[in-house]
Enzyme design. Structure first.
Site, PDB file in Angstrom:
ATOM      1  N   ARG A 178      -3.768  40.891  21.620  1.00  0.00           N
ATOM      2  CA  ARG A 178      -2.730  41.375  20.725  1.00  0.00           C
ATOM      3  C   ARG A 178      -1.329  41.130  21.265  1.00  0.00           C
ATOM      4  O   ARG A 178      -1.106  41.163  22.458  1.00  0.00           O
ATOM      5  CB  ARG A 178      -2.892  42.895  20.500  1.00  0.00           C
ATOM      6  CG  ARG A 178      -4.053  43.232  19.610  1.00  0.00           C
ATOM      7  CD  ARG A 178      -4.260  44.712  19.511  1.00  0.00           C
ATOM      8  NE  ARG A 178      -4.777  45.269  20.753  1.00  0.00           N
ATOM      9  CZ  ARG A 178      -5.106  46.533  20.905  1.00  0.00           C
ATOM     10  NH1 ARG A 178      -4.943  47.388  19.922  1.00  0.00           N
ATOM     11  NH2 ARG A 178      -5.598  46.959  22.049  1.00  0.00           N
ATOM     12  N   ASP A 217      -7.807  41.225  25.587  1.00  0.00           N
ATOM     13  CA  ASP A 217      -6.947  41.803  24.542  1.00  0.00           C
ATOM     14  C   ASP A 217      -5.911  40.752  24.158  1.00  0.00           C
ATOM     15  O   ASP A 217      -5.047  40.422  24.958  1.00  0.00           O
ATOM     16  CB  ASP A 217      -6.270  43.073  25.075  1.00  0.00           C
ATOM     17  CG  ASP A 217      -5.528  43.845  23.979  1.00  0.00           C
ATOM     18  OD1 ASP A 217      -5.261  43.263  22.909  1.00  0.00           O
ATOM     19  OD2 ASP A 217      -5.219  45.027  24.219  1.00  0.00           O
ATOM     20  N   CYS A 237     -11.474  54.347  16.183  1.00  0.00           N
ATOM     21  CA  CYS A 237     -10.297  53.978  15.378  1.00  0.00           C
ATOM     22  C   CYS A 237     -10.122  54.835  14.125  1.00  0.00           C
ATOM     23  O   CYS A 237      -9.019  55.281  13.815  1.00  0.00           O
ATOM     24  CB  CYS A 237     -10.370  52.509  14.978  1.00  0.00           C
ATOM     25  SG  CYS A 237     -10.453  51.410  16.393  1.00  0.00           S
ATOM     26  N   GLY A 272      -9.814  43.354  15.689  1.00  0.00           N
ATOM     27  CA  GLY A 272     -10.608  42.943  16.858  1.00  0.00           C
ATOM     28  C   GLY A 272      -9.760  42.621  18.079  1.00  0.00           C
ATOM     29  O   GLY A 272     -10.057  41.668  18.799  1.00  0.00           O
TER      30      GLY A 272
END
Ligand code: GTP
Ligand code: ZN
EC number: 3.5.4.25
Length: 205
Positions: free
Chosen positions: A128, A126, A67, A93
């Site tokens: 998100r 995931d 990242c 995260g």
């Protein structure tokens, strides 16, 4: 609940002097930031990145992921062009938060991969969502992006909300012995496009 623009200021960095735009997502209480450079509201595709918060990689020099290196490379690319946007999204995260990410790292220290660790903690691989991007991009007048990412889910999320992804620009950087398994797992389980399959070409949506 809306995502509201709060304030904008200059943000000098080693790469360029960006404009920093602050937004509050009233549904989650999360505070998001966009760094912009140049004329981005003229309708032409804008070099851009959706960067998911990673305190460990972005601020603490962690080599468990890529990242920090991606953040720096994206800002450098925008500075080189003199035009672009970076949305810094507070979805640490992959959406499970910092402390749960540390729990997930603990499981990975014991042998789990990044997806298995999330699942053992009761989370999806995931978590998100990218809904907050639309009001932020609308506020900035950005309708079309040349998106720096290896993650096809980001391309799909933007396209589904009506933002044109004119091009996907691969962002391969920050590989090291500590994140080898992590990056391999992203490719095999999270659909990331990690290199060979797109070398020398550009994806057009
Ligand atoms: N839950 C969890 N989150 C992680 C882990 N490693 C990194 N993250 C988070 O993952 C997010 C970054 O996602 P990545 O999958 O590396 O990359 P991406 O943003 O989806 O895709 P790119 O645009 O190609 O970089 C950040 O929010 C990190 O905090 C991990 O092992 N577990
Ligand atoms: Zn990271």
């Amino acid at each position: 609940m809306p995502v509201v623009f709060v304030a904008a200021s200059k943000l000098p960095t080693p790469f360029a002097q960006f404009t920093m735009h602050g937004f509050l997502d009233e549904a989650t209480g999360r505070e998001h930031v966009v760094l912009s450079l140049g004329e981005i509201a003229d309708g032409a595709p804008v070099l851009g990145r959706l960067h998911s918060e990673c305190l460990t990689g972005d601020a603490l020099f962690s080599q468990r992921c890529d990242c920090g290196s991606q953040l720096e490379a994206a800002l450098q690319a925008i500075a080189r062009e003199g035009r672009g946007v970076l949305l810094y999204l507070r979805q640490e995260g992959r959406g499970i938060g910092l402390l749960n990410k540390i729990r997930a790292y603990e499981l990975q220290d014991g042998g789990a991969d990044t997806v298995e660790a999330n699942e053992r903690l009761g989370f999806a691989a995931d978590q998100r969502d990218y809904a907050m991007c639309l009001p932020m991009l609308e506020h900035l007048g950005v309708k079309s992006l040349r998106l720096m990412t290896n993650n096809p889910r980001k391309v799909k999320a933007l396209t589904d909300m009506g933002i044109v992804v004119a091009e996907r620009v691969p962002l391969h950087t920050g590989h090291n012995p500590h994140n080898k398994l992590y990056l391999a797992t992203k490719a095999s389980k999270l659909d990331h496009m990690m290199g060979n399959e797109h070398q020398g070409e550009v994806d057009r949506a």
